[in-house]
Design an enzyme around this catalytic site. Structure first.
Site, short mmCIF file in Angstrom:
data_model
loop_
_atom_site.label_atom_id
_atom_site.label_comp_id
_atom_site.label_asym_id
_atom_site.label_seq_id
_atom_site.Cartn_x
_atom_site.Cartn_y
_atom_site.Cartn_z
N CYS A 69 0.92 -1.25 -0.04
CA CYS A 69 0.12 0.01 0.19
C CYS A 69 0.86 1.26 0.05
O CYS A 69 1.65 1.55 0.73
CB CYS A 69 -0.83 0.07 1.30
SG CYS A 69 -1.84 1.31 1.55
N CYS A 72 -0.02 3.93 2.77
CA CYS A 72 0.52 3.19 4.29
C CYS A 72 2.00 3.56 4.46
O CYS A 72 2.37 3.87 5.32
CB CYS A 72 0.18 1.92 3.90
SG CYS A 72 -1.41 1.14 4.09
#
Length: 145
Positions: A69, A72
Site C-alpha cells: 500500500c 500506508c
C-alpha cells in the site's frame, strides 16, 4: 503511591504494572528491560492484537496497513512521529493486514490505511486514509476529549 496502570511493552508485548505517578520516570519493561513509554510503535499480529489492546489502561491507536500500500508507506514515518509526540498518553501499534487476516477481518478492515482507537479494549473511533503527524494529533485530541 498511586494505583498502577497496565501498560503493554511495545517491544516484547508483555503487560507491565506502572504506578500512574511514575509514568514520567521513564519506566522500563520488567521482562525485556527496554523503555515502555519512549514512543515506540508495537508490531502486532493475530495472536497479540486482542491482548495488546484489551489489557492496556492507556488508549491504543492501531494502524491497519499492508506492505504493498503506497499511502500506508507514506504515512508510516508520520505515524512514528505522532507516536513519539503522544508517548506516555497513547500506545501506538501497527498490524499488517496481510500477515494478520483474522484481526483485519474481525475489525472489518475494508480499506487501508485504517486507524482504530481503542479504550479498555473497545473501539471508540476509526479513520481511514493517510494522515500527517499533525492531522493524527488533531484527530487524537478530538477523540480523547
Amino acid at each position: 503511591m498511586s494505583a498502577p496502570l497496565q501498560i503493554q511493552c511495545p517491544h516484547c508485548l508483555r503487560t507491565n504494572r506502572v504506578p500512574a505517578d511514575r509514568l514520567g520516570d521513564r519506566p522500563n519493561c520488567g521482562a525485556c528491560k527496554r523503555p515502555l513509554l519512549a514512543g515506540d510503535v508495537a508490531r502486532l499480529d493475530d495472536a497479540s492484537m486482542a491482548a495488546f489492546v484489551g489489557q492496556s489502561d492507556l488508549p491504543v491507536l492501531v494502524d491497519f496497513w499492508a506492505s504493498w500500500c503506497g499511502p500506508c508507506k507514506m504515512m508510516a514515518p508520520q505515524f512514528e512521529q505522532a507516536a513519539r509526540q503522544w508517548r506516555g498518553q497513547v500506545s501506538f501499534a501497527k498490524l499488517n493486514t496481510e500477515e494478520a487476516p483474522r484481526a483485519a477481518g474481525q475489525f472489518g478492515i475494508r480499506s487501508i490505511p485504517t486507524l482504530i482507537l481503542f479504550r479498555g479494549g473497545r473501539e471508540v473511533a476509526r479513520s481511514s486514509g493517510a494522515q500527517s503527524a499533525a492531522q493524527l494529533s488533531a484527530w487524537l485530541q478530538q477523540q480523547l476529549r
